[in-house]
Scaffold this motif. Structure first.
Motif, mmCIF file in Angstrom:
data_model
loop_
_atom_site.group_PDB
_atom_site.id
_atom_site.type_symbol
_atom_site.label_atom_id
_atom_site.label_comp_id
_atom_site.label_asym_id
_atom_site.label_seq_id
_atom_site.Cartn_x
_atom_site.Cartn_y
_atom_site.Cartn_z
ATOM 1 N N ARG A 1 -62.541 -77.299 45.482
ATOM 2 C CA ARG A 1 -61.973 -76.007 45.064
ATOM 3 C C ARG A 1 -62.163 -75.782 43.565
ATOM 4 N NH1 ARG A 1 -59.792 -73.508 49.246
ATOM 5 N NH2 ARG A 1 -58.936 -74.694 50.976
ATOM 6 N N GLU A 2 -61.982 -76.819 42.763
ATOM 7 C CA GLU A 2 -62.192 -76.694 41.314
ATOM 8 C C GLU A 2 -63.660 -76.398 40.997
ATOM 9 O OE1 GLU A 2 -60.699 -80.311 39.598
ATOM 10 O OE2 GLU A 2 -58.610 -79.775 39.997
ATOM 11 N N THR B 1 -62.949 -84.677 47.030
ATOM 12 C CA THR B 1 -61.692 -84.297 47.665
ATOM 13 C C THR B 1 -61.652 -82.773 47.801
ATOM 14 O OG1 THR B 1 -60.500 -84.028 45.579
ATOM 15 C CG2 THR B 1 -60.504 -86.249 46.574
ATOM 16 N N GLU B 2 -60.711 -82.278 48.589
ATOM 17 C CA GLU B 2 -60.567 -80.827 48.731
ATOM 18 C C GLU B 2 -60.280 -80.191 47.376
ATOM 19 O OE1 GLU B 2 -57.748 -77.520 50.961
ATOM 20 O OE2 GLU B 2 -57.865 -79.532 51.808
ATOM 21 N N GLN B 3 -59.428 -80.804 46.570
ATOM 22 C CA GLN B 3 -59.103 -80.265 45.254
ATOM 23 C C GLN B 3 -60.347 -80.219 44.366
ATOM 24 O OE1 GLN B 3 -55.920 -82.246 43.158
ATOM 25 N NE2 GLN B 3 -56.329 -81.141 41.266
ATOM 26 N N GLN B 4 -61.164 -81.258 44.387
ATOM 27 C CA GLN B 4 -62.390 -81.270 43.577
ATOM 28 C C GLN B 4 -63.348 -80.171 44.028
ATOM 29 O OE1 GLN B 4 -63.266 -85.410 44.373
ATOM 30 N NE2 GLN B 4 -62.968 -85.929 42.215
#
Length: 103
Positions: free
Chosen positions: A88-89, A83-86
């Motif tokens: 970025r993390e 995902t986008e969040q993954q």
């Protein structure tokens, strides 16, 4: 003859995949530090993010970091399944190895 058992077998011939059109880029520094580029994520999720902007310093450090290139892997992980969040993390980790390919 034909049928079951442990007869001889042949494998399909290997097909050359062509030239390598990606490049690995190593990024060090403090965790969470600036990368020197900004990403654009595909609408609706899925797929690989694209490099949207590049600082001059990042561009000078690696020819692979250029606008329009796709980030294919981060530390060995296929970003198309993240995902986008993954993404970025994971980009906040150091050291970081990016696999970047053409647009």
């Amino acid at each position: 003859g034909a049928g079951r058992g442990f007869g001889r077998w042949t494998a399909a011939p290997l097909v050359p995949l062509g030239s390598r059109n990606w490049q690995d880029v190593d990024i060090s520094g403090a965790p969470g530090g600036r990368l020197g580029f900004a990403l654009r994520f595909p609408a609706g999720g899925g797929g690989c993010p694209e490099i949207a902007e590049v600082d001059e310093l990042a561009e000078a450090e690696s020819a692979a970091i250029k606008v329009g290139a796709k980030v294919l892997r981060i530390n060995g992980l296929d970003v198309a399944i993240l995902t986008e969040q993954q993404v970025r993390e994971t980009l906040s980790e150091r050291p970081l190895r990016l696999r970047v390919g053409p647009a």
